[in-house]
Design an enzyme around this catalytic site. Sequence first.
Site, short mmCIF file in Angstrom:
data_model
loop_
_atom_site.label_atom_id
_atom_site.label_comp_id
_atom_site.label_asym_id
_atom_site.label_seq_id
_atom_site.Cartn_x
_atom_site.Cartn_y
_atom_site.Cartn_z
N LYS A 108 34.39 3.92 24.48
CA LYS A 108 34.59 4.25 24.17
C LYS A 108 34.32 5.86 23.54
CE LYS A 108 38.20 3.85 20.95
NZ LYS A 108 39.53 2.20 21.06
N ASN A 223 51.28 6.40 15.63
CA ASN A 223 51.29 6.12 16.89
C ASN A 223 51.43 4.80 16.71
OD1 ASN A 223 50.69 5.33 20.07
ND2 ASN A 223 52.33 7.02 20.21
N1 GLU Z 1 42.65 3.84 22.58
C1 GLU Z 1 43.44 3.25 22.96
C2 GLU Z 1 42.57 1.33 22.73
O1 GLU Z 1 42.34 1.41 21.58
C3 GLU Z 1 43.85 3.62 24.65
C4 GLU Z 1 42.54 3.47 25.27
C5 GLU Z 1 42.98 4.02 26.89
O2 GLU Z 1 44.06 4.16 26.86
O3 GLU Z 1 41.76 3.92 27.37
O4 GLU Z 1 43.55 0.93 23.35
#
Ligand code: GLU
Length: 429
Positions: A108, A223
């Site tokens: 992340k 979203n």
């Molecule tokens: N940010 C999104 C999540 O928390 C998607 C992560 C991604 O597509 O790599 O799952």
Amino acid sequence: MSSNKAFNPFEMAQTQFDKVAAILDLDDATRQILRNPLREYHFSIPVRMDDGTTKVFRGFRVQHNDARGPSKGGIRFHPQETVDTVRALAMWMTWKCAVVNIPLGGGKGGVICDPHHLSMKEQEQICRGWVRQMAKNVGPLNDVPAPDVMTNAQHMLWMLDEFEVIHGSKFPGFITGKPVGMGGSLGRTEATGYGVVFTLREALKDLGIRLQDTTAAVQGFGNVAQYAIELYQQLGGKVICVSSWDENDHCSYTFRRKSGIDLRELLKITDKFGGIEKTEAKKLGYEILDGDAWIEQEVDILLPAALENQIRQDNVNKISQKVKVIVEGANGPTTPEADKVIQEKGIFVIPDFLANAGGVTCSYFEQVQSNMNYFWEKDEVLGKLDVKMTAAFHAVSDLAKKRNLYMRDAAYVISVSRVAQACKDRGWV
Ligand code: GLU
């Protein structure tokens, strides 16, 4: 979205992990590897602001685990971002990719900034600056970023462009959530919210409840919430309220209309961050309640789809007796203390890293399509997404039934054992 200052998401993620490490009786080395990130990066991003001053923003990337494949996970822009939030989110990404069984690890990123108060030019510099700092340590084969809270396809494209300029070649697999037509996948925007509803649909089937007879209260209107509401209502469910952040008042409000909210109508009065215009909403017949009111509604389903630390010890008892399912669209919305109460109440929980895995699953499809340079139709993408989410849900719920486990623990058992096995097979532990 009130939050408790002392709350530390990384401690929460570790507490959840420790519980499952005990259930699985993991050895010490495996626990140490999985309880902390493999590596992390902290850096400064200088930005020439539109007013001529230079402002320095703090950025992070945490790679929690890559035993099952390249680290994968979004980059969040948020004024309250902390490295511990990013660590927790990175760890949850590892479990998320494992529960849907895609060949990716968890990571992340984050930048402490508030896009509400940054021009597009300033945001572009943050994106490019982030990539400049990380260019050697991310890439299609080791760590693949994506959008998260307050980042979108445009941010991904700026990041991709910077990465390709630095490396002097095209690398569409470096990042996902790109715009359609620029290496993005159809259905990626909808994927997280739709994925939430695919798991909810399966849970209701298991519980013998007709989705068409249910009502829901939603926290958040970004979203994830928007697309979850779209599909849930298409399938016949009724959403009676949503909550949304008000940047002027610096608090959130719940917008309730007991006869059901109208998604299209609300979207017309919503900004790009999911902020709903209060005065306009009132005119349309919505009651404006306080930000926490969503949790105490008499509905069948609660869908937290905002941030972490929203269902806590201090508000968990406000949940109505009518609530049968909590489906966690957000990452980490429920604290371990509140989780115990929910378990005692017998509410069926679809845990975050299962419920919201649709985004990363579609990101994986995006990588596959980018690698082939052949892009599927939207129906094909969403069909494949449904298959993956449905299979993951049933694997977890079957295990929960078989071993009499709470849904969150069952999801953790599946994910942690897969990742622990990968570490073992690679000879790390
Ligand atoms: N940010 C999104 C999540 O928390 C998607 C992560 C991604 O597509 O790599 O799952």
